[in-house]
Design a protein around this motif. Structure first.
Motif, mmCIF file in Angstrom:
data_model
loop_
_atom_site.group_PDB
_atom_site.id
_atom_site.type_symbol
_atom_site.label_atom_id
_atom_site.label_comp_id
_atom_site.label_asym_id
_atom_site.label_seq_id
_atom_site.Cartn_x
_atom_site.Cartn_y
_atom_site.Cartn_z
ATOM 1 N N ASP A 22 -50.534 70.959 -43.485
ATOM 2 C CA ASP A 22 -49.193 70.845 -43.126
ATOM 3 C C ASP A 22 -48.559 72.367 -43.177
ATOM 4 O O ASP A 22 -47.710 72.716 -42.038
ATOM 5 C CB ASP A 22 -48.301 69.814 -43.821
ATOM 6 N N LEU A 23 -48.496 72.894 -44.264
ATOM 7 C CA LEU A 23 -48.223 74.388 -44.517
ATOM 8 C C LEU A 23 -48.643 75.429 -43.403
ATOM 9 O O LEU A 23 -47.965 76.073 -42.977
ATOM 10 C CB LEU A 23 -48.339 74.800 -45.682
ATOM 11 N N LEU A 24 -49.770 75.183 -43.350
ATOM 12 C CA LEU A 24 -50.670 76.223 -42.345
ATOM 13 C C LEU A 24 -50.009 76.053 -40.914
ATOM 14 O O LEU A 24 -49.965 77.085 -39.952
ATOM 15 C CB LEU A 24 -51.971 76.135 -42.403
ATOM 16 N N PHE A 25 -49.813 75.014 -40.541
ATOM 17 C CA PHE A 25 -49.037 74.567 -39.135
ATOM 18 C C PHE A 25 -47.693 75.214 -39.172
ATOM 19 O O PHE A 25 -47.372 75.927 -38.235
ATOM 20 C CB PHE A 25 -48.995 72.978 -38.930
ATOM 21 N N VAL A 26 -47.051 74.950 -40.025
ATOM 22 C CA VAL A 26 -45.418 75.718 -40.200
ATOM 23 C C VAL A 26 -45.691 77.231 -40.161
ATOM 24 O O VAL A 26 -45.028 77.833 -39.397
ATOM 25 C CB VAL A 26 -44.682 75.168 -41.458
ATOM 26 N N LEU A 27 -46.539 77.770 -40.896
ATOM 27 C CA LEU A 27 -46.826 79.300 -41.054
ATOM 28 C C LEU A 27 -47.187 79.894 -39.570
ATOM 29 O O LEU A 27 -46.944 80.814 -39.044
ATOM 30 C CB LEU A 27 -47.614 79.638 -41.938
ATOM 31 N N ALA A 28 -48.091 78.924 -38.913
ATOM 32 C CA ALA A 28 -48.279 79.319 -37.513
ATOM 33 C C ALA A 28 -47.250 79.487 -36.902
ATOM 34 O O ALA A 28 -47.341 80.340 -35.895
ATOM 35 C CB ALA A 28 -49.387 78.315 -36.821
ATOM 36 N N ARG A 29 -46.177 78.719 -36.999
ATOM 37 C CA ARG A 29 -45.020 78.978 -35.931
ATOM 38 C C ARG A 29 -44.183 79.968 -36.750
ATOM 39 O O ARG A 29 -43.716 80.784 -35.957
ATOM 40 C CB ARG A 29 -44.120 77.495 -36.272
ATOM 41 N N VAL A 30 -44.198 80.320 -38.068
ATOM 42 C CA VAL A 30 -43.409 81.258 -38.603
ATOM 43 C C VAL A 30 -44.130 82.706 -37.966
ATOM 44 O O VAL A 30 -43.406 83.653 -37.687
ATOM 45 C CB VAL A 30 -43.394 81.445 -40.011
ATOM 46 N N ALA A 31 -45.325 82.847 -37.903
ATOM 47 C CA ALA A 31 -46.151 84.134 -37.571
ATOM 48 C C ALA A 31 -45.953 84.124 -35.781
ATOM 49 O O ALA A 31 -45.946 85.525 -35.702
ATOM 50 C CB ALA A 31 -47.609 83.689 -37.497
ATOM 51 N N ASN A 32 -45.130 83.370 -35.301
ATOM 52 C CA ASN A 32 -44.728 83.871 -33.827
ATOM 53 C C ASN A 32 -43.374 84.336 -33.727
ATOM 54 O O ASN A 32 -43.158 84.707 -32.666
ATOM 55 C CB ASN A 32 -44.937 82.490 -33.013
ATOM 56 N N LEU A 33 -42.613 84.143 -34.718
ATOM 57 C CA LEU A 33 -41.264 84.660 -34.807
ATOM 58 C C LEU A 33 -41.047 85.861 -34.424
ATOM 59 O O LEU A 33 -41.365 86.862 -35.205
ATOM 60 C CB LEU A 33 -40.624 83.990 -35.932
ATOM 61 N N GLY A 34 -40.387 86.577 -33.339
ATOM 62 C CA GLY A 34 -40.282 87.787 -33.073
ATOM 63 C C GLY A 34 -41.502 88.486 -32.331
ATOM 64 O O GLY A 34 -41.081 89.490 -31.992
ATOM 65 N N VAL A 35 -42.431 87.732 -32.344
ATOM 66 C CA VAL A 35 -43.816 88.548 -31.590
ATOM 67 C C VAL A 35 -44.479 87.816 -30.494
ATOM 68 O O VAL A 35 -44.997 88.070 -29.843
ATOM 69 C CB VAL A 35 -44.542 88.914 -32.937
#
Length: 212
Positions: A177-190
């Motif tokens: 679950d966390l890695l899915f969320v972090l995959a979205r965070v990694a797209n913020l701004g880039v």
């Protein structure tokens, strides 16, 4: 202290390997599949950590998780018992609570999700999606091992191997679950989340009979 003086031992040339309690089992044992999947997930996270522009909070969290995954593997390779020659490392409930707190904290950074998303956007995000799928496989492998060995410890006079710590499966579930969320965070701004389009985004679908 870990002291590795030689990479190869030749002790596994007969198709067996040692578990954490020094017993030996076949290399096709479902336990091995579970902690091998954890190892693969860890390798995928290593790739994520080599990418440029990764948020410092994300980097620190993934570094902690890499260490945790090694510990999950150590737990999975050590059958439960009522007595131990050496006290083994076990997954703790507070580690699971940390993942849940991370999920909530990082999820607040992302916009509301109104569609399924596809892996992509930034390189880090794509690899985090990959790591997420590997962790989900690791969880399935762990449950397969639990089905075979159960969750009860072996006693000194028992002739059956000890079971699996169920907290390992819970940890892997929350981690995916966390890695899915972090995959979205990694797209913020880039980059942007790549939204799923039913039918592959086709504007029209044929309604009549297909040509022969």
């Amino acid at each position: 202290m870990v002291n590795i003086t030689r990479v190869y031992t030749k002790t596994g040339d007969d198709g067996t390997t040692a578990l954490g309690d020094f017993s030996r089992t076949r290399k096709t044992d479902v336990r091995l599949a579970a902690y091998a999947d954890c190892n693969e997930a860890n390798a995928a996270l290593g790739i994520v950590l080599t990418t440029d522009g990764l948020d410092d909070q994300v980097r620190a969290t993934l570094t902690r998780i890499q260490n945790d995954l090694f510990d999950v593997g150590a737990d999975l390779c050590n059958p439960l018992a009522t007595q131990y020659r050496y006290e083994p490392l076990r997954v703790r409930e507070e580690w699971i609570a940390e993942l849940e707190e991370d999920c909530d904290r990082f999820n607040e950074m992302t916009p509301a999700l109104r569609s399924f998303i596809l892996p992509g956007g930034s390189t880090a995000s794509a690899y985090l999606h990959l790591a997420c799928t590997i962790v989900r496989r690791a969880e399935r492998s762990t449950w397969a091992a639990i089905e075979v060995y159960g969750t009860e410890p072996a006693t000194p006079d028992s002739d059956r191997p000890g079971g699996i710590n169920p907290a390992t499966a819970t940890y892997l579930n929350r981690l995916s679950d966390l890695l899915f969320v972090l995959a979205r965070v990694a797209n913020l701004g880039v980059g942007d989340d790549v939204l799923w389009q039913p039918g592959g985004g086709r504007a029209e679908r044929p309604t009549g009979p297909r040509p022969s």
